[in-house]
Design an enzyme around this catalytic site. Sequence first.
Site, PDB file in Angstrom:
ATOM      1  N   HIS A  94       0.811  -1.269   0.070  1.00 37.63           N
ATOM      2  CA  HIS A  94      -0.097   0.008   0.002  1.00 37.63           C
ATOM      3  C   HIS A  94       0.764   1.100   0.111  1.00 37.63           C
ATOM      4  O   HIS A  94       1.541   1.344   0.752  1.00 37.63           O
ATOM      5  CB  HIS A  94      -0.900  -0.034   1.431  1.00 37.63           C
ATOM      6  N   ASP A 101       0.322   5.597  -0.970  1.00 39.85           N
ATOM      7  CA  ASP A 101      -0.616   6.586  -1.526  1.00 39.85           C
ATOM      8  C   ASP A 101      -0.022   7.446  -2.400  1.00 39.85           C
ATOM      9  O   ASP A 101      -0.862   8.730  -2.633  1.00 39.85           O
ATOM     10  CB  ASP A 101      -1.416   7.313  -0.218  1.00 39.85           C
ATOM     11  N   GLU A 154      -8.828   1.361  -2.787  1.00 41.49           N
ATOM     12  CA  GLU A 154      -8.731   1.573  -1.237  1.00 41.49           C
ATOM     13  C   GLU A 154     -10.268   1.980  -0.821  1.00 41.49           C
ATOM     14  O   GLU A 154     -10.735   3.186  -0.572  1.00 41.49           O
ATOM     15  CB  GLU A 154      -7.979   2.569  -0.846  1.00 41.49           C
ATOM     16  N   HIS A 190     -13.425   2.154   3.450  1.00 39.83           N
ATOM     17  CA  HIS A 190     -12.364   2.741   3.942  1.00 39.83           C
ATOM     18  C   HIS A 190     -12.987   3.197   5.379  1.00 39.83           C
ATOM     19  O   HIS A 190     -13.415   2.479   5.943  1.00 39.83           O
ATOM     20  CB  HIS A 190     -12.199   4.000   2.861  1.00 39.83           C
ATOM     21  N   HIS A 199      -8.969  -1.769   7.216  1.00 39.43           N
ATOM     22  CA  HIS A 199     -10.163  -0.911   7.176  1.00 39.43           C
ATOM     23  C   HIS A 199     -11.307  -1.301   7.537  1.00 39.43           C
ATOM     24  O   HIS A 199     -12.250  -0.712   7.935  1.00 39.43           O
ATOM     25  CB  HIS A 199     -10.255  -0.039   6.001  1.00 39.43           C
ATOM     26  N   HIS A 255      -2.746  -3.369   4.567  1.00 36.46           N
ATOM     27  CA  HIS A 255      -1.802  -2.436   5.629  1.00 36.46           C
ATOM     28  C   HIS A 255      -2.394  -2.189   6.788  1.00 36.46           C
ATOM     29  O   HIS A 255      -3.227  -1.666   7.247  1.00 36.46           O
ATOM     30  CB  HIS A 255      -1.732  -1.020   4.794  1.00 36.46           C
ATOM     31  N   ASP A 261       2.187   2.039   3.815  1.00 38.56           N
ATOM     32  CA  ASP A 261       1.351   3.004   3.663  1.00 38.56           C
ATOM     33  C   ASP A 261       1.923   4.402   3.713  1.00 38.56           C
ATOM     34  O   ASP A 261       1.378   5.660   4.301  1.00 38.56           O
ATOM     35  CB  ASP A 261       0.360   3.384   5.104  1.00 38.56           C
TER      36      ASP A 261
END
Length: 391
Positions: free
Chosen positions: A18, A20, A120, A147, A188, A209, A333
């Site tokens: 993961h 971003d 995600e 999420h 999540h 993650h 992350d």
Amino acid sequence: MSVDITRVLRNSPVVDGHNDLPWQLRVHRGYAVDGLGTGIPALHTDLPRLRAGGVGAQFWSVYVPSSLPEPEAVVATLEQIDAVHRMAAAYPDDLTVATTAADAARAMDNGKIASLIGVEGGHSLASSTGVLRCLARLGVRYVTLTHNHHTPWADSAALTPVHGGLTDEGRAIVREMQRIGVLVDLAHVAESTMDAALDVATAPVIFSHSSCRALTGHGRNVPDRVLERLRDNGGVVQVTFVPQFVSEEVRAWDRALDEESQRRGLPAVPVAWPPAPRAHEAPRSHATEQDNTAIQDWLDANPAPRATIAQVADHVEHARDVAGVAHVGLGGDFDGTATLPAGLEDVAAYPRLLEELATRGWTEPDLEALTGRNILRVLREAEDAAAELLG
């Protein structure tokens, strides 16, 4: 025999679960990808540091906020997917889009970083299996079921559950994901959603993650009994580096900050299982300069603790001890959290974590399983299971 980290990463580069970066490019750079080849110090990720960190494959998160109306989320997700393809097109000597475990292995053999795509949040599907299938055709290899908001069919860890985990529609979406070989990602989601998905799953699932709740009592982390179910399922938990998830001290400080903010009437997220901040957001509990000033006395009296690389290693070891060495991986992350543990400040830092584990007795084969072999095995098994279902 001493452990050679360079050899570990040559034999099994990091396949991180993961990152971003696409969202950071969207928010801060209007999707401009210039600079990735030479370095972008303001971000956690660029090509030189990926190389330095021994990263051979990256699941790029195509995150969009779960607060968006679902039709808007689909459009924004498509733009994020386009960004990953544009990144690969702009740097063909370094990046290549991969849609299978074989693609990823081939890319690494050719000295490139395989770019895999993870959605995600189930809000990006707009409750449509047709959208799911279209995203899969564009290269999406996992979907995180939620999420930080519930979907109409699945409960998030960030809110009080309302669905009892998954609705019938949610179970159908999980089955369809596995039918077409898209990994079910349980990062999540609420604990009840973890159980409901594992009840349905016939192929391995992942936590892209997440860390271990036995060590840090955050709702985003995985309880031991779920880690045991994950072992039996054949899946992988990719341990994350988010400070609130790996340090009980940071989690407690973060909770106290939220409580103090609420006491003073300042903006704050719900106290129970607050979502991690993202690097593009202001601090969660003091979102404006005025708010920050209003609570500065508390911040001065209560300095934030710092998570450590040793605490991350503790989570990796705990996941190994409970689920087994074949069921743990890495999902940093990076560029999705405002702060990181000391020693793990950017994507170049993976060798330092491996060195920490080596000092604790991890062997080269075990480190190679952690860095990439486990998650590639899960991806391959999901593909094989889908091929059998498709006949």
